[in-house]
Design a protein around this motif. Structure first.
Motif, PDB file in Angstrom:
ATOM      1  N   ARG A   1      25.002  11.710  41.720  1.00  0.00           N
ATOM      2  CA  ARG A   1      23.716  11.099  41.394  1.00  0.00           C
ATOM      3  C   ARG A   1      23.698  10.593  39.951  1.00  0.00           C
ATOM      4  O   ARG A   1      23.198   9.493  39.668  1.00  0.00           O
ATOM      5  CB  ARG A   1      22.616  12.143  41.616  1.00  0.00           C
ATOM      6  N   ALA A   2      24.251  11.370  39.031  1.00  0.00           N
ATOM      7  CA  ALA A   2      24.265  10.975  37.622  1.00  0.00           C
ATOM      8  C   ALA A   2      25.130   9.744  37.406  1.00  0.00           C
ATOM      9  O   ALA A   2      24.765   8.842  36.628  1.00  0.00           O
ATOM     10  CB  ALA A   2      24.764  12.136  36.769  1.00  0.00           C
ATOM     11  N   VAL A   3      26.281   9.674  38.063  1.00  0.00           N
ATOM     12  CA  VAL A   3      27.159   8.513  37.896  1.00  0.00           C
ATOM     13  C   VAL A   3      26.501   7.258  38.456  1.00  0.00           C
ATOM     14  O   VAL A   3      26.554   6.175  37.850  1.00  0.00           O
ATOM     15  CB  VAL A   3      28.517   8.778  38.565  1.00  0.00           C
ATOM     16  N   ARG A   4      25.863   7.375  39.605  1.00  0.00           N
ATOM     17  CA  ARG A   4      25.203   6.204  40.198  1.00  0.00           C
ATOM     18  C   ARG A   4      24.089   5.686  39.288  1.00  0.00           C
ATOM     19  O   ARG A   4      23.923   4.469  39.107  1.00  0.00           O
ATOM     20  CB  ARG A   4      24.657   6.563  41.575  1.00  0.00           C
ATOM     21  N   LYS A   5      23.305   6.580  38.722  1.00  0.00           N
ATOM     22  CA  LYS A   5      22.232   6.148  37.825  1.00  0.00           C
ATOM     23  C   LYS A   5      22.788   5.489  36.576  1.00  0.00           C
ATOM     24  O   LYS A   5      22.251   4.482  36.092  1.00  0.00           O
ATOM     25  CB  LYS A   5      21.375   7.351  37.437  1.00  0.00           C
ATOM     26  N   ALA A   6      23.884   6.050  36.047  1.00  0.00           N
ATOM     27  CA  ALA A   6      24.484   5.476  34.843  1.00  0.00           C
ATOM     28  C   ALA A   6      25.055   4.090  35.117  1.00  0.00           C
ATOM     29  O   ALA A   6      24.965   3.186  34.266  1.00  0.00           O
ATOM     30  CB  ALA A   6      25.567   6.406  34.314  1.00  0.00           C
ATOM     31  N   ILE A   7      25.628   3.893  36.307  1.00  0.00           N
ATOM     32  CA  ILE A   7      26.162   2.576  36.649  1.00  0.00           C
ATOM     33  C   ILE A   7      25.016   1.589  36.859  1.00  0.00           C
ATOM     34  O   ILE A   7      25.075   0.425  36.410  1.00  0.00           O
ATOM     35  CB  ILE A   7      27.044   2.672  37.906  1.00  0.00           C
TER      36      ILE A   7
ATOM     37  N   LEU B   1      39.770  20.124  38.595  1.00  0.00           N
ATOM     38  CA  LEU B   1      40.564  19.950  39.805  1.00  0.00           C
ATOM     39  C   LEU B   1      39.751  19.394  40.969  1.00  0.00           C
ATOM     40  O   LEU B   1      40.340  19.010  41.983  1.00  0.00           O
ATOM     41  CB  LEU B   1      41.196  21.287  40.210  1.00  0.00           C
ATOM     42  N   LEU B   2      38.438  19.352  40.835  1.00  0.00           N
ATOM     43  CA  LEU B   2      37.574  18.884  41.923  1.00  0.00           C
ATOM     44  C   LEU B   2      36.934  17.533  41.618  1.00  0.00           C
ATOM     45  O   LEU B   2      36.048  17.086  42.357  1.00  0.00           O
ATOM     46  CB  LEU B   2      36.482  19.921  42.204  1.00  0.00           C
ATOM     47  N   ILE B   3      37.375  16.865  40.552  1.00  0.00           N
ATOM     48  CA  ILE B   3      36.833  15.558  40.215  1.00  0.00           C
ATOM     49  C   ILE B   3      37.115  14.550  41.333  1.00  0.00           C
ATOM     50  O   ILE B   3      36.268  13.710  41.671  1.00  0.00           O
ATOM     51  CB  ILE B   3      37.406  15.068  38.879  1.00  0.00           C
ATOM     52  N   ALA B   4      38.314  14.622  41.909  1.00  0.00           N
ATOM     53  CA  ALA B   4      38.650  13.680  42.991  1.00  0.00           C
ATOM     54  C   ALA B   4      37.703  13.849  44.165  1.00  0.00           C
ATOM     55  O   ALA B   4      37.288  12.867  44.793  1.00  0.00           O
ATOM     56  CB  ALA B   4      40.097  13.887  43.426  1.00  0.00           C
ATOM     57  N   ARG B   5      37.352  15.085  44.493  1.00  0.00           N
ATOM     58  CA  ARG B   5      36.402  15.319  45.583  1.00  0.00           C
ATOM     59  C   ARG B   5      35.025  14.768  45.233  1.00  0.00           C
ATOM     60  O   ARG B   5      34.349  14.151  46.067  1.00  0.00           O
ATOM     61  CB  ARG B   5      36.308  16.817  45.873  1.00  0.00           C
ATOM     62  N   ALA B   6      34.597  14.953  43.989  1.00  0.00           N
ATOM     63  CA  ALA B   6      33.281  14.491  43.571  1.00  0.00           C
ATOM     64  C   ALA B   6      33.190  12.972  43.536  1.00  0.00           C
ATOM     65  O   ALA B   6      32.097  12.407  43.682  1.00  0.00           O
ATOM     66  CB  ALA B   6      32.938  15.074  42.208  1.00  0.00           C
ATOM     67  N   CYS B   7      34.310  12.287  43.357  1.00  0.00           N
ATOM     68  CA  CYS B   7      34.305  10.823  43.272  1.00  0.00           C
ATOM     69  C   CYS B   7      34.587  10.147  44.602  1.00  0.00           C
ATOM     70  O   CYS B   7      34.641   8.906  44.661  1.00  0.00           O
ATOM     71  CB  CYS B   7      35.343  10.362  42.243  1.00  0.00           C
ATOM     72  N   ARG B   8      34.759  10.914  45.654  1.00  0.00           N
ATOM     73  CA  ARG B   8      35.131  10.303  46.933  1.00  0.00           C
ATOM     74  C   ARG B   8      34.098   9.300  47.405  1.00  0.00           C
ATOM     75  O   ARG B   8      34.423   8.204  47.839  1.00  0.00           O
ATOM     76  CB  ARG B   8      35.325  11.384  48.003  1.00  0.00           C
ATOM     77  N   ARG B   9      32.822   9.663  47.367  1.00  0.00           N
ATOM     78  CA  ARG B   9      31.783   8.766  47.855  1.00  0.00           C
ATOM     79  C   ARG B   9      31.607   7.558  46.927  1.00  0.00           C
ATOM     80  O   ARG B   9      31.325   6.453  47.374  1.00  0.00           O
ATOM     81  CB  ARG B   9      30.455   9.516  47.993  1.00  0.00           C
ATOM     82  N   LEU B  10      31.786   7.757  45.657  1.00  0.00           N
ATOM     83  CA  LEU B  10      31.715   6.636  44.722  1.00  0.00           C
ATOM     84  C   LEU B  10      32.810   5.625  45.003  1.00  0.00           C
ATOM     85  O   LEU B  10      32.595   4.406  44.926  1.00  0.00           O
ATOM     86  CB  LEU B  10      31.818   7.155  43.282  1.00  0.00           C
ATOM     87  N   ILE B  11      33.990   6.119  45.321  1.00  0.00           N
ATOM     88  CA  ILE B  11      35.104   5.235  45.664  1.00  0.00           C
ATOM     89  C   ILE B  11      34.852   4.568  47.008  1.00  0.00           C
ATOM     90  O   ILE B  11      35.113   3.369  47.191  1.00  0.00           O
ATOM     91  CB  ILE B  11      36.427   6.018  45.653  1.00  0.00           C
ATOM     92  N   SER B  12      34.331   5.328  47.978  1.00  0.00           N
ATOM     93  CA  SER B  12      34.054   4.766  49.295  1.00  0.00           C
ATOM     94  C   SER B  12      33.001   3.656  49.228  1.00  0.00           C
ATOM     95  O   SER B  12      33.078   2.666  49.963  1.00  0.00           O
ATOM     96  CB  SER B  12      33.591   5.873  50.249  1.00  0.00           C
ATOM     97  N   ASP B  13      32.027   3.801  48.356  1.00  0.00           N
ATOM     98  CA  ASP B  13      30.992   2.777  48.182  1.00  0.00           C
ATOM     99  C   ASP B  13      31.404   1.682  47.221  1.00  0.00           C
ATOM    100  O   ASP B  13      30.594   0.822  46.863  1.00  0.00           O
ATOM    101  CB  ASP B  13      29.698   3.431  47.680  1.00  0.00           C
ATOM    102  N   ARG B  14      32.661   1.720  46.769  1.00  0.00           N
ATOM    103  CA  ARG B  14      33.234   0.689  45.896  1.00  0.00           C
ATOM    104  C   ARG B  14      32.507   0.575  44.556  1.00  0.00           C
ATOM    105  O   ARG B  14      32.467  -0.497  43.947  1.00  0.00           O
ATOM    106  CB  ARG B  14      33.242  -0.672  46.607  1.00  0.00           C
ATOM    107  N   LEU B  15      31.982   1.664  44.116  1.00  0.00           N
ATOM    108  CA  LEU B  15      31.384   1.703  42.781  1.00  0.00           C
ATOM    109  C   LEU B  15      32.416   2.094  41.734  1.00  0.00           C
ATOM    110  O   LEU B  15      32.304   1.695  40.566  1.00  0.00           O
ATOM    111  CB  LEU B  15      30.215   2.689  42.739  1.00  0.00           C
ATOM    112  N   VAL B  16      33.376   2.864  42.138  1.00  0.00           N
ATOM    113  CA  VAL B  16      34.401   3.392  41.232  1.00  0.00           C
ATOM    114  C   VAL B  16      35.757   3.199  41.895  1.00  0.00           C
ATOM    115  O   VAL B  16      35.877   3.276  43.128  1.00  0.00           O
ATOM    116  CB  VAL B  16      34.144   4.880  40.911  1.00  0.00           C
ATOM    117  N   ALA B  17      36.757   2.960  41.085  1.00  0.00           N
ATOM    118  CA  ALA B  17      38.137   2.834  41.567  1.00  0.00           C
ATOM    119  C   ALA B  17      39.043   3.680  40.687  1.00  0.00           C
ATOM    120  O   ALA B  17      38.855   3.739  39.464  1.00  0.00           O
ATOM    121  CB  ALA B  17      38.589   1.379  41.558  1.00  0.00           C
ATOM    122  N   HIS B  18      40.001   4.328  41.325  1.00  0.00           N
ATOM    123  CA  HIS B  18      40.983   5.125  40.584  1.00  0.00           C
ATOM    124  C   HIS B  18      42.256   4.302  40.452  1.00  0.00           C
ATOM    125  O   HIS B  18      42.887   3.948  41.439  1.00  0.00           O
ATOM    126  CB  HIS B  18      41.268   6.434  41.313  1.00  0.00           C
TER     127      HIS B  18
END
Length: 225
Positions: free
Chosen positions: A147-153, A178-195
């Motif tokens: 939620r915080a990342v989406r608001k910041a974007i 170690l759980l950052i990848a799990r937390a970013c999964r939905r952001l990546i799926s919605d094409r807001l973030v890319a690794h």
């Protein structure tokens, strides 16, 4: 030659040499050229014995440990299959009960469950039960981060092409490194973030997309939370 001298010669051939004395090494008889006979090389007097291949023999592998190592590779797949019969959100049996059903060590089953939770397949319910997450459902511990990342974007705090400070964001919202990848999964799926790789190495970057839906509804209701 006297009879005593002959007796000493005979006894010297039959009896071993006295202590502290060694017999001279026997001379090897070299085969004649063309006979094809092979002479075995003398075995060294010291050091470990060697097998026929010339390698030093190793200690035998413990059979139970070998079998456990071979079976552990497929244990997570077996745990996943056993868990898949339960409905999404339904409490799962304790790790000890699953271990009894699968005939596997309890600690190995716990490790498989922890790996599935780190991958976003399961979630803890209190301290005892786990339950299955629906496809695309956020882990409860990742909701605040997402939620915080989406608001910041959405507010352009992190414009397109910016590397997200995931370490700082994780500490602020209770997500372990170690759980950052799990937390970013939905952001990546919605094409807001890319690794991807960047000047400072692999990182999570804000994508240059304009179709950004980054509000509380997208982070919560959309993902079933």
């Amino acid at each position: 030659m006297s009879e005593r001298s002959q007796a000493e010669i005979v006894l010297g051939r039959l009896l071993p040499p006295p202590c502290g004395q060694h017999r001279p090494p026997r001379q090897q008889v070299q085969p004649e050229m063309g006979t094809g006979a092979k002479v075995a090389s003398p075995r060294p007097s010291g050091g470990p014995a060697r097998c026929s291949t010339g390698r030093t023999p190793t200690a035998p592998v413990d059979a139970p440990d070998l079998v456990a190592g071979l079976q552990q590779g497929g244990l997570q797949a077996r745990v996943r299959a056993a868990v898949s019969v339960f409905a999404y959100g339904e409490p799962l049996p304790a790790a000890r009960d699953l271990a009894c059903r699968l005939g596997a060590p309890c600690e190995h089953v716990r490790e498989a469950l922890r790996a599935m939770e780190s991958a976003g397949e399961l979630a803890l319910h209190g301290r005892v039960h786990r339950y299955r997450l629906r496809p695309g459902e956020l882990h409860p511990k990742d909701v605040d981060f997402d939620r915080a990342v989406r608001k910041a974007i959405a507010s352009r705090q992190y414009p397109p092409g910016t590397a997200l400070p995931v370490g700082l964001l994780g500490r602020s919202h209770g997500v372990a490194p170690l759980l950052i990848a799990r937390a970013c999964r939905r952001l990546i799926s919605d094409r807001l973030v890319a690794h991807r790789d960047g000047p400072a190495g692999p990182a999570y970057y804000v994508t240059p997309t304009t179709a950004v839906v980054a509000d509380e509804y997208s982070a919560g209701t959309r993902h079933g939370l």
